[in-house]
Design a protein around this motif. Structure first.
Motif, PDB file in Angstrom:
ATOM      1  N   LEU A 242       0.801  -0.962  -0.054  1.00  0.00           N
ATOM      2  CA  LEU A 242       0.014  -0.118  -0.044  1.00  0.00           C
ATOM      3  C   LEU A 242       0.781   1.270  -0.013  1.00  0.00           C
ATOM      4  CD1 LEU A 242      -2.747  -1.089   2.749  1.00  0.00           C
ATOM      5  CD2 LEU A 242      -2.826  -1.139   0.152  1.00  0.00           C
ATOM      6  N   VAL A 243       0.465   2.272  -0.905  1.00  0.00           N
ATOM      7  CA  VAL A 243       1.198   3.635  -0.615  1.00  0.00           C
ATOM      8  C   VAL A 243       1.160   4.433   0.684  1.00  0.00           C
ATOM      9  CG1 VAL A 243       1.417   5.865  -2.005  1.00  0.00           C
ATOM     10  CG2 VAL A 243       0.801   3.766  -3.166  1.00  0.00           C
ATOM     11  N   SER A 244       2.307   4.529   1.003  1.00  0.00           N
ATOM     12  CA  SER A 244       2.300   5.402   2.494  1.00  0.00           C
ATOM     13  C   SER A 244       2.122   6.757   2.338  1.00  0.00           C
ATOM     14  CB  SER A 244       3.581   5.360   2.952  1.00  0.00           C
ATOM     15  OG  SER A 244       4.021   6.081   3.935  1.00  0.00           O
ATOM     16  N   VAL A 245       1.213   7.373   3.370  1.00  0.00           N
ATOM     17  CA  VAL A 245       0.932   8.740   3.186  1.00  0.00           C
ATOM     18  C   VAL A 245       2.107   9.624   3.508  1.00  0.00           C
ATOM     19  CG1 VAL A 245      -1.411   8.470   3.758  1.00  0.00           C
ATOM     20  CG2 VAL A 245       0.163   8.673   5.549  1.00  0.00           C
ATOM     21  N   VAL A 246       2.999   9.085   4.296  1.00  0.00           N
ATOM     22  CA  VAL A 246       4.196   9.644   4.670  1.00  0.00           C
ATOM     23  C   VAL A 246       5.507   9.619   3.369  1.00  0.00           C
ATOM     24  CG1 VAL A 246       5.979   9.854   6.344  1.00  0.00           C
ATOM     25  CG2 VAL A 246       4.046   8.906   6.983  1.00  0.00           C
ATOM     26  N   THR A 247       5.718   8.518   3.089  1.00  0.00           N
ATOM     27  CA  THR A 247       6.701   8.773   1.985  1.00  0.00           C
ATOM     28  C   THR A 247       6.124   8.706   0.478  1.00  0.00           C
ATOM     29  OG1 THR A 247       6.739   6.185   1.674  1.00  0.00           O
ATOM     30  CG2 THR A 247       8.218   7.096   3.533  1.00  0.00           C
ATOM     31  N   GLY A 248       4.822   8.340   0.303  1.00  0.00           N
ATOM     32  CA  GLY A 248       4.410   8.284  -1.030  1.00  0.00           C
ATOM     33  C   GLY A 248       4.810   7.235  -1.711  1.00  0.00           C
ATOM     34  N   GLU A 249       5.474   6.281  -1.030  1.00  0.00           N
ATOM     35  CA  GLU A 249       5.818   5.046  -1.796  1.00  0.00           C
ATOM     36  C   GLU A 249       5.240   3.809  -1.234  1.00  0.00           C
ATOM     37  OE1 GLU A 249       8.572   4.815  -4.116  1.00  0.00           O
ATOM     38  OE2 GLU A 249       8.419   7.164  -4.052  1.00  0.00           O
TER      39      GLU A 249
ATOM     40  N   LEU B 148      -5.094   1.289   9.171  1.00  0.00           N
ATOM     41  CA  LEU B 148      -4.619   1.415   7.619  1.00  0.00           C
ATOM     42  C   LEU B 148      -4.849   2.609   7.010  1.00  0.00           C
ATOM     43  CD1 LEU B 148      -5.830  -2.108   6.212  1.00  0.00           C
ATOM     44  CD2 LEU B 148      -3.497  -1.454   6.777  1.00  0.00           C
ATOM     45  N   THR B 149      -6.087   3.260   7.440  1.00  0.00           N
ATOM     46  CA  THR B 149      -6.521   4.659   6.865  1.00  0.00           C
ATOM     47  C   THR B 149      -5.611   5.813   7.502  1.00  0.00           C
ATOM     48  OG1 THR B 149      -8.106   5.062   8.748  1.00  0.00           O
ATOM     49  CG2 THR B 149      -8.846   4.234   6.527  1.00  0.00           C
ATOM     50  N   GLU B 150      -4.926   5.615   8.522  1.00  0.00           N
ATOM     51  CA  GLU B 150      -4.008   6.569   9.144  1.00  0.00           C
ATOM     52  C   GLU B 150      -2.532   6.442   8.404  1.00  0.00           C
ATOM     53  OE1 GLU B 150      -3.741   5.913  13.350  1.00  0.00           O
ATOM     54  OE2 GLU B 150      -5.930   6.484  13.505  1.00  0.00           O
ATOM     55  N   THR B 151      -2.218   5.324   7.999  1.00  0.00           N
ATOM     56  CA  THR B 151      -0.936   4.868   7.494  1.00  0.00           C
ATOM     57  C   THR B 151      -0.823   4.914   5.774  1.00  0.00           C
ATOM     58  OG1 THR B 151      -0.815   3.355   9.282  1.00  0.00           O
ATOM     59  CG2 THR B 151       1.080   3.321   7.609  1.00  0.00           C
ATOM     60  N   TYR B 152      -1.891   4.654   5.015  1.00  0.00           N
ATOM     61  CA  TYR B 152      -1.906   4.480   3.700  1.00  0.00           C
ATOM     62  C   TYR B 152      -2.974   5.240   2.979  1.00  0.00           C
ATOM     63  CZ  TYR B 152       0.840   0.664   5.583  1.00  0.00           C
ATOM     64  OH  TYR B 152       1.747  -0.216   6.097  1.00  0.00           O
ATOM     65  N   GLU B 153      -2.353   5.522   1.850  1.00  0.00           N
ATOM     66  CA  GLU B 153      -3.463   6.341   0.756  1.00  0.00           C
ATOM     67  C   GLU B 153      -4.765   5.778   0.490  1.00  0.00           C
ATOM     68  OE1 GLU B 153      -1.491   7.844  -2.657  1.00  0.00           O
ATOM     69  OE2 GLU B 153       0.259   8.580  -1.609  1.00  0.00           O
ATOM     70  N   ILE B 154      -5.766   6.245   0.809  1.00  0.00           N
ATOM     71  CA  ILE B 154      -7.141   5.982   0.200  1.00  0.00           C
ATOM     72  C   ILE B 154      -7.204   6.152  -1.303  1.00  0.00           C
ATOM     73  CG2 ILE B 154      -9.516   6.268   0.629  1.00  0.00           C
ATOM     74  CD1 ILE B 154      -8.740   6.904   3.799  1.00  0.00           C
ATOM     75  N   MET B 155      -7.877   5.329  -1.907  1.00  0.00           N
ATOM     76  CA  MET B 155      -8.315   5.533  -3.200  1.00  0.00           C
ATOM     77  C   MET B 155      -9.900   5.864  -3.445  1.00  0.00           C
ATOM     78  SD  MET B 155      -7.224   3.010  -6.476  1.00  0.00           S
ATOM     79  CE  MET B 155      -7.497   3.577  -8.060  1.00  0.00           C
ATOM     80  N   ASP B 156     -10.206   6.774  -3.999  1.00  0.00           N
ATOM     81  CA  ASP B 156     -11.668   7.081  -4.252  1.00  0.00           C
ATOM     82  C   ASP B 156     -12.209   6.354  -5.467  1.00  0.00           C
ATOM     83  OD1 ASP B 156     -11.526   8.938  -2.166  1.00  0.00           O
ATOM     84  OD2 ASP B 156     -10.875  10.509  -3.522  1.00  0.00           O
ATOM     85  N   GLU B 157     -11.980   6.150  -6.402  1.00  0.00           N
ATOM     86  CA  GLU B 157     -12.510   5.473  -7.378  1.00  0.00           C
ATOM     87  C   GLU B 157     -12.013   4.055  -7.799  1.00  0.00           C
ATOM     88  OE1 GLU B 157     -12.655   8.099 -10.958  1.00  0.00           O
ATOM     89  OE2 GLU B 157     -12.555   9.876  -9.523  1.00  0.00           O
ATOM     90  N   ALA B 158     -12.176   3.157  -6.763  1.00  0.00           N
ATOM     91  CA  ALA B 158     -11.849   1.860  -6.896  1.00  0.00           C
ATOM     92  C   ALA B 158     -13.168   1.239  -7.347  1.00  0.00           C
ATOM     93  CB  ALA B 158     -11.463   1.297  -5.574  1.00  0.00           C
ATOM     94  N   VAL B 159     -12.805   0.233  -8.496  1.00  0.00           N
ATOM     95  CA  VAL B 159     -14.029  -0.303  -9.041  1.00  0.00           C
ATOM     96  C   VAL B 159     -13.638  -1.711  -9.172  1.00  0.00           C
ATOM     97  CG1 VAL B 159     -15.807  -0.700 -10.850  1.00  0.00           C
ATOM     98  CG2 VAL B 159     -15.104   1.651 -10.178  1.00  0.00           C
ATOM     99  N   PRO B 160     -14.046  -2.752  -8.389  1.00  0.00           N
ATOM    100  CA  PRO B 160     -13.674  -4.390  -8.620  1.00  0.00           C
ATOM    101  C   PRO B 160     -14.086  -4.807  -9.897  1.00  0.00           C
ATOM    102  CG  PRO B 160     -15.108  -4.037  -6.936  1.00  0.00           C
ATOM    103  CD  PRO B 160     -14.891  -2.531  -7.318  1.00  0.00           C
TER     104      PRO B 160
END
Length: 182
Positions: free
Chosen positions: A44-51, A91-103
């Motif tokens: 998952l992409v980290s909100v801190v590092t962007g990686e 997880l929400t505090e640590t990683y980037e949330i994605m708005d337009e996820a479509v399984p």
């Protein structure tokens, strides 16, 4: 049987055979179950590092249309199911949330991945989608969704760059360079 009836039976028989073959190719052929080593880490992409950073997971089941490192169909055929021991809050505090996820739908025999259920829980804000790996291949992102009960799902979906290029348009600003083999 006259020649006309024989021709009709031959045409219908070959159409039926072709339909069954096409169905088999779409639903079964080419898909392979993957091991954890073949999938690699789910990140998952980290909100801190962007990686992207690996997350803990258990009970991974995954499929894709890759055989011996060669992709047999499009880059969006990957699906995975797993259990995530971390809470959604962590997880929400640590990683980037994605708005337009479509399984995207999985083959019916891969019964742990129910795109309808995942989509409904995302729409009801019970599940949370995260960016896993942007541009895992050109124009395709890996997305991870985590349900409140700890079940996690991963799939590939087109991003804005991929949608534009596959529609025959010019890639929008900010997209990576289009690979020469695309």
């Amino acid at each position: 049987m006259n020649a006309t009836r024989l021709a009709i039976v031959a045409i219908l028989g070959s159409a039926l055979f072709g339909g069954v073959l096409m169905y088999y190719q779409l639903v079964y052929a080419g898909y392979a179950e993957l091991t954890l080593d073949q999938v690699g880490e789910i990140q998952l992409v980290s909100v801190v590092t962007g990686e992207p950073e690996p997350i803990l997971l258990e009970n991974l089941k995954a499929i894709d249309t890759v055989e011996e490192g060669v992709r047999l169909s499009g880059a969006i055929s990957f699906r995975a199911c797993f259990d995530v021991p971390q809470s959604q809050a962590m997880l929400t505090e640590t990683y980037e949330i994605m708005d337009e996820a479509v399984p995207l739908n999985a083959p019916s025999w891969f019964d742990c991945f129910d795109a309808r259920e995942i989509g409904q829980t995302l729409e009801n804000d019970a599940a949370i989608a995260f960016m896993s790996q942007p541009n895992i291949s050109y124009g395709v992102d890996r997305v991870v969704a985590v349900l409140p009960d700890g079940r996690g799902f991963a799939w590939h979906q087109l991003n804005a760059c991929g949608e534009a290029v596959f529609e025959g348009d010019t890639a929008p600003d900010g997209c990576p360079e289009l690979p020469e083999d695309a």
